[in-house]
Design a protein around this motif. Structure first.
Motif, PDB file in Angstrom:
ATOM      1  N   ALA A 171      16.887  22.117  47.447  1.00  0.00           N
ATOM      2  CA  ALA A 171      16.521  21.234  48.556  1.00  0.00           C
ATOM      3  C   ALA A 171      17.700  20.975  49.475  1.00  0.00           C
ATOM      4  N   MET A 172      18.914  21.204  48.989  1.00  0.00           N
ATOM      5  CA  MET A 172      20.118  20.955  49.778  1.00  0.00           C
ATOM      6  C   MET A 172      20.795  22.248  50.227  1.00  0.00           C
ATOM      7  N   THR A 173      20.099  23.386  50.121  1.00  0.00           N
ATOM      8  CA  THR A 173      20.703  24.678  50.416  1.00  0.00           C
ATOM      9  C   THR A 173      19.922  25.405  51.500  1.00  0.00           C
ATOM     10  N   ASP A 174      20.638  25.990  52.445  1.00  0.00           N
ATOM     11  CA  ASP A 174      20.016  26.819  53.468  1.00  0.00           C
ATOM     12  C   ASP A 174      19.632  28.155  52.845  1.00  0.00           C
ATOM     13  N   ALA A 175      18.351  28.485  52.900  1.00  0.00           N
ATOM     14  CA  ALA A 175      17.849  29.657  52.188  1.00  0.00           C
ATOM     15  C   ALA A 175      18.439  30.958  52.727  1.00  0.00           C
ATOM     16  N   LEU A 176      18.727  31.025  54.014  1.00  0.00           N
ATOM     17  CA  LEU A 176      19.207  32.278  54.600  1.00  0.00           C
ATOM     18  C   LEU A 176      20.661  32.549  54.257  1.00  0.00           C
ATOM     19  N   THR A 177      21.505  31.541  54.390  1.00  0.00           N
ATOM     20  CA  THR A 177      22.953  31.757  54.263  1.00  0.00           C
ATOM     21  C   THR A 177      23.536  31.320  52.930  1.00  0.00           C
ATOM     22  N   GLY A 178      22.808  30.481  52.192  1.00  0.00           N
ATOM     23  CA  GLY A 178      23.351  29.931  50.960  1.00  0.00           C
ATOM     24  C   GLY A 178      24.297  28.769  51.180  1.00  0.00           C
ATOM     25  N   ASN A 181      22.542  22.712  53.696  1.00  0.00           N
ATOM     26  CA  ASN A 181      21.660  22.586  54.848  1.00  0.00           C
ATOM     27  C   ASN A 181      21.866  21.234  55.531  1.00  0.00           C
ATOM     28  N   ARG A 182      21.023  20.942  56.510  1.00  0.00           N
ATOM     29  CA  ARG A 182      21.173  19.704  57.268  1.00  0.00           C
ATOM     30  C   ARG A 182      21.045  18.483  56.363  1.00  0.00           C
ATOM     31  N   ALA A 183      20.090  18.525  55.426  1.00  0.00           N
ATOM     32  CA  ALA A 183      19.908  17.384  54.529  1.00  0.00           C
ATOM     33  C   ALA A 183      21.162  17.134  53.700  1.00  0.00           C
ATOM     34  N   ALA A 184      21.795  18.201  53.218  1.00  0.00           N
ATOM     35  CA  ALA A 184      23.016  18.054  52.420  1.00  0.00           C
ATOM     36  C   ALA A 184      24.148  17.482  53.264  1.00  0.00           C
ATOM     37  N   LEU A 185      24.243  17.943  54.504  1.00  0.00           N
ATOM     38  CA  LEU A 185      25.283  17.425  55.390  1.00  0.00           C
ATOM     39  C   LEU A 185      25.081  15.934  55.663  1.00  0.00           C
ATOM     40  N   LEU A 186      23.852  15.547  55.983  1.00  0.00           N
ATOM     41  CA  LEU A 186      23.585  14.142  56.274  1.00  0.00           C
ATOM     42  C   LEU A 186      23.870  13.270  55.057  1.00  0.00           C
ATOM     43  N   HIS A 187      23.533  13.791  53.868  1.00  0.00           N
ATOM     44  CA  HIS A 187      23.824  13.038  52.639  1.00  0.00           C
ATOM     45  C   HIS A 187      25.336  12.857  52.479  1.00  0.00           C
ATOM     46  N   ALA A 188      26.106  13.915  52.732  1.00  0.00           N
ATOM     47  CA  ALA A 188      27.561  13.827  52.601  1.00  0.00           C
ATOM     48  C   ALA A 188      28.137  12.839  53.617  1.00  0.00           C
ATOM     49  N   LEU A 242      33.015  20.974  53.050  1.00  0.00           N
ATOM     50  CA  LEU A 242      31.581  21.234  53.081  1.00  0.00           C
ATOM     51  C   LEU A 242      31.245  22.025  54.335  1.00  0.00           C
ATOM     52  N   THR A 243      30.561  23.150  54.167  1.00  0.00           N
ATOM     53  CA  THR A 243      30.107  23.951  55.288  1.00  0.00           C
ATOM     54  C   THR A 243      28.596  24.001  55.264  1.00  0.00           C
ATOM     55  N   ALA A 244      27.969  23.682  56.395  1.00  0.00           N
ATOM     56  CA  ALA A 244      26.511  23.586  56.451  1.00  0.00           C
ATOM     57  C   ALA A 244      25.984  24.326  57.667  1.00  0.00           C
ATOM     58  N   ARG A 245      24.835  24.933  57.489  1.00  0.00           N
ATOM     59  CA  ARG A 245      24.066  25.428  58.638  1.00  0.00           C
ATOM     60  C   ARG A 245      22.994  24.384  58.908  1.00  0.00           C
ATOM     61  N   ILE A 246      23.039  23.795  60.087  1.00  0.00           N
ATOM     62  CA  ILE A 246      22.144  22.674  60.355  1.00  0.00           C
ATOM     63  C   ILE A 246      20.929  23.079  61.178  1.00  0.00           C
ATOM     64  N   GLY A 247      20.827  24.366  61.508  1.00  0.00           N
ATOM     65  CA  GLY A 247      19.664  24.860  62.220  1.00  0.00           C
ATOM     66  C   GLY A 247      20.046  25.931  63.209  1.00  0.00           C
TER      67      GLY A 247
END
Length: 333
Positions: A171-178, A181-188, A242-247
């Protein structure tokens, strides 16, 4: 005392144990209930769900034991994981493996031990469900079967624990890049806002030329670009960042802690790495970056992302493939 030998598959066994992310976690009712039930049904003073780590045994649940862990060399359960069947020691005083063990000659004065290995689906033993007492005794066949059944319940509970962690990770991982994701970033970011304040640094990245790749070569090629950018970011930023793809083609790097000058330098390092990596593949893609540091606590998540986004757009307007940095301070009263 005869410490248990190290299993031949120890590296793989430890990897399996750590995949459950259970070591050093808080008490949980489900495991505590099993340990209490084992002691009650078998009439022993002590019981434990013991997990055998590299150099210690750690108790996920325990009854009647005064410590949270012991050295592995002292652990009866380190012997239990060597086999596939229960280990029963009727009288530790008479067993040369344990007669001078500190757990026998000192507190808690173990005399009787029975343990059933906790075996993961891949065959690796994680530890044991064990019962112990300060009096010598044996177990009947029915009592031993009860202990075996309870050990199966422990493994079922561990599997559920691991499945829940995996679901949360997905739920916290971007499926394409691994990446996160945005949810994980916002939580952090929420965690940073709630905790003791230290200046917060952030890189907001938006790819230049990505739409053209999609238009000319299709979305499959675009996906390859995004995955390659994720790889470059993973190799460029620190292991605690932390590195995230947010969209879409937007990424955020949340460094663990950097001063303002170091943040700007990191932004330039990331920009150059992306440009070089894309050029190697012949893709006309670069990155515009907004590098921002909040010296004072921002009012909310929206303020963080809006300010970083504004700097990124300044980089776009200034010609793309560049970093624009800014420092945010609270307005004077």
């Amino acid at each position: 005392m005869q410490p248990a030998p190290i299993p031949a598959n120890e590296i793989e066994r430890l990897a399996t144990l750590r995949s459950y992310a259970i070591l050093d976690t808080a008490c949980e009712q489900s495991f505590d209930d099993i340990a209490r039930l084992a002691a009650r049904l078998l009439g022993t003073r002590m019981a434990a769900v013991s997990l055998v780590d590299a150099d210690r045994q750690w108790f996920k649940a325990k009854v009647g034991l005064p410590v949270e862990e012991t050295p592995r060399d002292h652990a009866f359960c380190a012997h239990t994981i060597l086999g596939e069947t229960p280990l029963v020691v009727p009288d530790a005083h008479r067993d040369p493996r344990f007669s001078d063990n500190p757990l026998v000659v000192g507190d808690p004065g173990v005399r009787f031990y029975a343990g059933v290995p906790l075996v993961a689906p891949n065959g690796h033993a994680l530890g044991s469900l064990c019962v112990t007492d300060s009096e010598s005794r044996t177990l009947s066949a029915d009592e031993l079967e009860t202990l075996v059944s309870l050990a199966r319940t422990v493994m079922t509970t561990l599997e559920l624990h691991r499945a829940m962690i995996q679901v949360r990770q997905l739920a916290m991982t971007d499926a394409l890049t691994g990446l996160a994701n945005r949810a994980a970033l916002l939580h952090a970011l929420e965690e940073r806002l709630r905790g003791p304040w230290v200046p917060l640094s952030l890189l907001y990245l938006d790819l230049d030329g990505f739409k053209r790749v999609n238009d000319l070569h299709g979305h499959a090629a675009g996906d390859v670009v995004l995955r390659r950018v994720a790889e470059i970011l993973g190799a460029t930023v620190g292991p605690r960042d932390l590195t995230a793809r947010i969209g879409g083609d937007e990424f955020i790097v949340l460094p663990a802690r950097l001063d303002y000058d170091a943040l700007a330098a990191l932004g330039e390092h990331v920009r150059a790495a992306v440009a070089a990596g894309m050029a190697e593949q012949g893709w006309p893609v670069t990155v515009s970056i907004g590098a921002i540091q909040f010296f004072d606590r921002p009012r909310d998540l929206g303020a963080i992302l809006s300010a970083a986004d504004a700097l990124m757009y300044r980089a776009k307007l200034a010609g793309k493939d560049r970093v624009v940095a800014g420092l945010e301070r609270a307005a004077a009263a």
